[in-house]
Design a protein around this motif. Structure first.
Motif, PDB file in Angstrom:
ATOM      1  N   GLY A   3      94.584   6.477  63.259  1.00 33.74           N
ATOM      2  CA  GLY A   3      95.161   6.308  61.930  1.00 33.74           C
ATOM      3  C   GLY A   3      96.672   6.274  61.997  1.00 33.74           C
ATOM      4  N   VAL A   4      97.321   7.217  61.309  1.00 30.04           N
ATOM      5  CA  VAL A   4      98.775   7.306  61.280  1.00 30.04           C
ATOM      6  C   VAL A   4      99.198   8.586  61.994  1.00 30.04           C
ATOM      7  CG1 VAL A   4     100.834   7.439  59.838  1.00 30.04           C
ATOM      8  CG2 VAL A   4      98.866   6.062  59.094  1.00 30.04           C
ATOM      9  N   THR A   5     100.027   8.439  62.993  1.00 31.14           N
ATOM     10  CA  THR A   5     100.464   9.572  63.798  1.00 31.14           C
ATOM     11  C   THR A   5     101.967   9.736  63.702  1.00 31.14           C
ATOM     12  OG1 THR A   5      98.667   9.165  65.367  1.00 31.14           O
ATOM     13  CG2 THR A   5     100.463  10.587  66.109  1.00 31.14           C
ATOM     14  N   GLN A  25     101.006   3.567  63.668  1.00 29.31           N
ATOM     15  CA  GLN A  25      99.699   3.343  63.044  1.00 29.31           C
ATOM     16  C   GLN A  25      98.925   2.306  63.855  1.00 29.31           C
ATOM     17  OE1 GLN A  25      98.826   0.305  61.279  1.00 29.31           O
ATOM     18  NE2 GLN A  25     100.845  -0.675  61.025  1.00 29.31           N
ATOM     19  N   ASP A  26      97.612   2.531  63.931  1.00 30.92           N
ATOM     20  CA  ASP A  26      96.762   1.659  64.738  1.00 30.92           C
ATOM     21  C   ASP A  26      95.786   0.876  63.873  1.00 30.92           C
ATOM     22  OD1 ASP A  26      94.503   4.290  65.983  1.00 30.92           O
ATOM     23  OD2 ASP A  26      95.005   3.611  63.962  1.00 30.92           O
ATOM     24  N   MET A  27      96.116   0.668  62.588  1.00 28.79           N
ATOM     25  CA  MET A  27      95.215  -0.026  61.673  1.00 28.79           C
ATOM     26  C   MET A  27      95.691  -1.445  61.370  1.00 28.79           C
ATOM     27  SD  MET A  27      94.508   3.202  59.128  1.00 28.79           S
ATOM     28  CE  MET A  27      96.212   3.748  59.165  1.00 28.79           C
ATOM     29  N   ASN A  28      96.734  -1.881  62.065  1.00 30.54           N
ATOM     30  CA  ASN A  28      97.277  -3.229  61.875  1.00 30.54           C
ATOM     31  C   ASN A  28      97.756  -3.470  60.439  1.00 30.54           C
ATOM     32  OD1 ASN A  28      98.024  -5.662  63.145  1.00 30.54           O
ATOM     33  ND2 ASN A  28      96.259  -6.721  62.287  1.00 30.54           N
ATOM     34  N   HIS A  29      98.252  -2.397  59.812  1.00 27.38           N
ATOM     35  CA  HIS A  29      98.751  -2.520  58.446  1.00 27.38           C
ATOM     36  C   HIS A  29     100.119  -3.194  58.411  1.00 27.38           C
ATOM     37  CE1 HIS A  29      96.081   0.938  56.710  1.00 27.38           C
ATOM     38  NE2 HIS A  29      95.424  -0.193  56.898  1.00 27.38           N
ATOM     39  N   ARG A  68     111.965  -1.144  62.126  1.00 29.28           N
ATOM     40  CA  ARG A  68     110.574  -1.524  62.406  1.00 29.28           C
ATOM     41  C   ARG A  68     110.600  -2.707  63.375  1.00 29.28           C
ATOM     42  NH1 ARG A  68     105.735  -2.790  58.348  1.00 29.28           N
ATOM     43  NH2 ARG A  68     104.025  -2.593  59.850  1.00 29.28           N
ATOM     44  N   LEU A  69     110.798  -2.390  64.626  1.00 31.03           N
ATOM     45  CA  LEU A  69     110.877  -3.409  65.668  1.00 31.03           C
ATOM     46  C   LEU A  69     109.495  -3.900  66.069  1.00 31.03           C
ATOM     47  CD1 LEU A  69     113.709  -1.857  67.860  1.00 31.03           C
ATOM     48  CD2 LEU A  69     113.893  -3.559  66.038  1.00 31.03           C
ATOM     49  N   LYS A  70     108.497  -3.044  65.933  1.00 33.16           N
ATOM     50  CA  LYS A  70     107.117  -3.420  66.218  1.00 33.16           C
ATOM     51  C   LYS A  70     106.267  -3.136  64.980  1.00 33.16           C
ATOM     52  CE  LYS A  70     107.217  -2.447  71.181  1.00 33.16           C
ATOM     53  NZ  LYS A  70     106.570  -1.678  72.294  1.00 33.16           N
ATOM     54  N   LYS A  71     105.249  -3.918  64.766  1.00 40.13           N
ATOM     55  CA  LYS A  71     104.418  -3.785  63.574  1.00 40.13           C
ATOM     56  C   LYS A  71     103.812  -2.394  63.457  1.00 40.13           C
ATOM     57  CE  LYS A  71     100.659  -6.071  61.087  1.00 40.13           C
ATOM     58  NZ  LYS A  71      99.662  -7.172  61.113  1.00 40.13           N
ATOM     59  N   GLN A  72     103.449  -1.806  64.589  1.00 39.57           N
ATOM     60  CA  GLN A  72     102.743  -0.537  64.531  1.00 39.57           C
ATOM     61  C   GLN A  72     103.654   0.666  64.422  1.00 39.57           C
ATOM     62  OE1 GLN A  72     102.867  -2.715  67.026  1.00 39.57           O
ATOM     63  NE2 GLN A  72     102.702  -1.737  69.054  1.00 39.57           N
ATOM     64  N   ASN A  73     104.964   0.496  64.562  1.00 34.88           N
ATOM     65  CA  ASN A  73     105.872   1.635  64.574  1.00 34.88           C
ATOM     66  C   ASN A  73     106.913   1.538  63.463  1.00 34.88           C
ATOM     67  OD1 ASN A  73     104.578   2.535  66.890  1.00 34.88           O
ATOM     68  ND2 ASN A  73     106.103   1.661  68.272  1.00 34.88           N
ATOM     69  N   ALA A  92     103.418   6.734  55.915  1.00 30.81           N
ATOM     70  CA  ALA A  92     102.165   6.165  55.419  1.00 30.81           C
ATOM     71  C   ALA A  92     102.134   4.678  55.720  1.00 30.81           C
ATOM     72  CB  ALA A  92     102.004   6.402  53.921  1.00 30.81           C
ATOM     73  N   SER A  93     100.935   4.118  55.722  1.00 29.74           N
ATOM     74  CA  SER A  93     100.797   2.679  55.904  1.00 29.74           C
ATOM     75  C   SER A  93      99.703   2.158  54.989  1.00 29.74           C
ATOM     76  CB  SER A  93     100.473   2.342  57.366  1.00 29.74           C
ATOM     77  OG  SER A  93      99.151   2.745  57.693  1.00 29.74           O
ATOM     78  N   SER A  94      99.754   0.860  54.700  1.00 29.64           N
ATOM     79  CA  SER A  94      98.717   0.241  53.870  1.00 29.64           C
ATOM     80  C   SER A  94      98.648  -1.241  54.183  1.00 29.64           C
ATOM     81  CB  SER A  94      99.013   0.452  52.381  1.00 29.64           C
ATOM     82  OG  SER A  94     100.148  -0.296  51.977  1.00 29.64           O
ATOM     83  N   ARG A  95      97.544  -1.849  53.817  1.00 30.18           N
ATOM     84  CA  ARG A  95      97.416  -3.297  53.943  1.00 30.18           C
ATOM     85  C   ARG A  95      98.282  -3.967  52.878  1.00 30.18           C
ATOM     86  NH1 ARG A  95      92.067  -1.842  55.279  1.00 30.18           N
ATOM     87  NH2 ARG A  95      91.515  -1.696  53.086  1.00 30.18           N
ATOM     88  N   GLN A  96      98.637  -5.204  53.114  1.00 35.77           N
ATOM     89  CA  GLN A  96      99.437  -5.962  52.160  1.00 35.77           C
ATOM     90  C   GLN A  96      98.710  -6.053  50.830  1.00 35.77           C
ATOM     91  OE1 GLN A  96     100.347  -9.888  53.494  1.00 35.77           O
ATOM     92  NE2 GLN A  96     101.734 -10.323  51.814  1.00 35.77           N
ATOM     93  N   GLY A  97      99.385  -5.701  49.758  1.00 36.08           N
ATOM     94  CA  GLY A  97      98.806  -5.782  48.434  1.00 36.08           C
ATOM     95  C   GLY A  97      97.813  -4.689  48.116  1.00 36.08           C
ATOM     96  N   GLU A  98      97.507  -3.809  49.079  1.00 36.86           N
ATOM     97  CA  GLU A  98      96.529  -2.748  48.880  1.00 36.86           C
ATOM     98  C   GLU A  98      97.256  -1.461  48.508  1.00 36.86           C
ATOM     99  OE1 GLU A  98      93.016  -2.290  48.953  1.00 36.86           O
ATOM    100  OE2 GLU A  98      93.840  -0.412  48.205  1.00 36.86           O
ATOM    101  N   THR A  99      96.734  -0.770  47.553  1.00 38.84           N
ATOM    102  CA  THR A  99      97.454   0.407  47.097  1.00 38.84           C
ATOM    103  C   THR A  99      97.057   1.680  47.823  1.00 38.84           C
ATOM    104  OG1 THR A  99      95.818   0.827  45.386  1.00 38.84           O
ATOM    105  CG2 THR A  99      97.739  -0.506  44.806  1.00 38.84           C
TER     106      THR A  99
END
Lengths: 112, 115
Positions: A3-5, A25-29, A68-73, A92-99
């Motif tokens: 998840g989010v570490t 984060q490892d959810m590709n958010h 944010r040099l890398k998507k996951q960090n 925290a992280s979320s998908r695009q457009g997702e609340t």
């Protein structure tokens, strides 16, 4: 699935010192956020990012920088820590457009 | 200014009892509302989401309601358990075309369940 570490979980700084908080984060958010939580107050947005290489200011950005040099960090930096920055910091992280935001465990920072 | 007000600030009830937490908001235009549960020393975790067209939604012993006309939501907990002790945070999303900064957080209700 981690998840989010967030690292570190705890830190004590002296006034004027600098440090970086790391969020992974490892959810590709696409979206990532940094919040601070203080007693008697709701979560307040510091900075956020809508994608790799992009960042934007939130409600309380002063005294903080992000990258944010890398998507996951998503990194949160304090260049010159002040006692007013004593707080619990949440990434925290979320998908695009997702609340629904998925939160890390928090980093408890004390500035003395 | 968009605001989310929660009441009560804190609540203590006996195990097995029911309770209701309140959330009033002035966020406009409204997109949706989420209730999060935050255990001590942990990050918040989503319990349920309420959209404009939904009045009631249940998730186990948790039931959320939404009255979009009066801009009020409630979270009802049935047959409380010790593990329900936590802070419950109401979060309202403003409709901003998918912007990442469109969330307004309430300060939370701190719930303590006593055995």
């Amino acid at each position: 699935n981690a998840g989010v570490t967030q690292t570190p979980k705890f830190r004590v700084l002296k006034t004027g010192q600098s440090m970086t908080l790391l969020c992974a984060q490892d959810m590709n958010h696409e979206y990532m956020y940094w919040y601070r939580q203080d007693p008697g107050m709701g979560l307040r947005l510091i900075h956020y990012s809508v994608g790799e290489g992009t960042t934007a200011k939130g409600e309380v950005p002063d005294g903080y920088n992000v990258s944010r040099l890398k998507k996951q960090n998503f990194l949160l930096g304090l260049e010159s820590a002040a006692p007013s920055q004593t707080s619990v910091y949440f990434c925290a992280s979320s998908r695009q457009g997702e609340t629904e935001a998925f939160f890390g465990q928090g980093t408890r920072l004390t500035v003395v | 200014k968009n605001q989310v007000e929660q009441s009560p600030q804190s609540l203590i009830i006996l195990e097995g009892k029911n309770c209701t937490l309140q959330c009033n908001y002035t966020v406009s235009p409204f997109s949706n509302l989420r209730w999060y549960k935050q255990d001590t020393g942990r990050g918040p975790v989503s319990l349920t989401i309420m959209t404009f067209s939904e009045n009631t939604k249940s998730n186990g012993r948790y039931t959320a309601t939404l009255d979009a006309d009066t801009k009020q939501s409630s979270l009802h907990i049935t047959a409380s358990q010790l593990s329900d002790s936590a802070s419950y945070i109401c979060v309202v999303r403003v409709y901003s075309g998918g912007g990442a900064d469109g969330l307004t957080f309430g300060k939370g209700t701190h719930l303590i369940i006593q055995p």
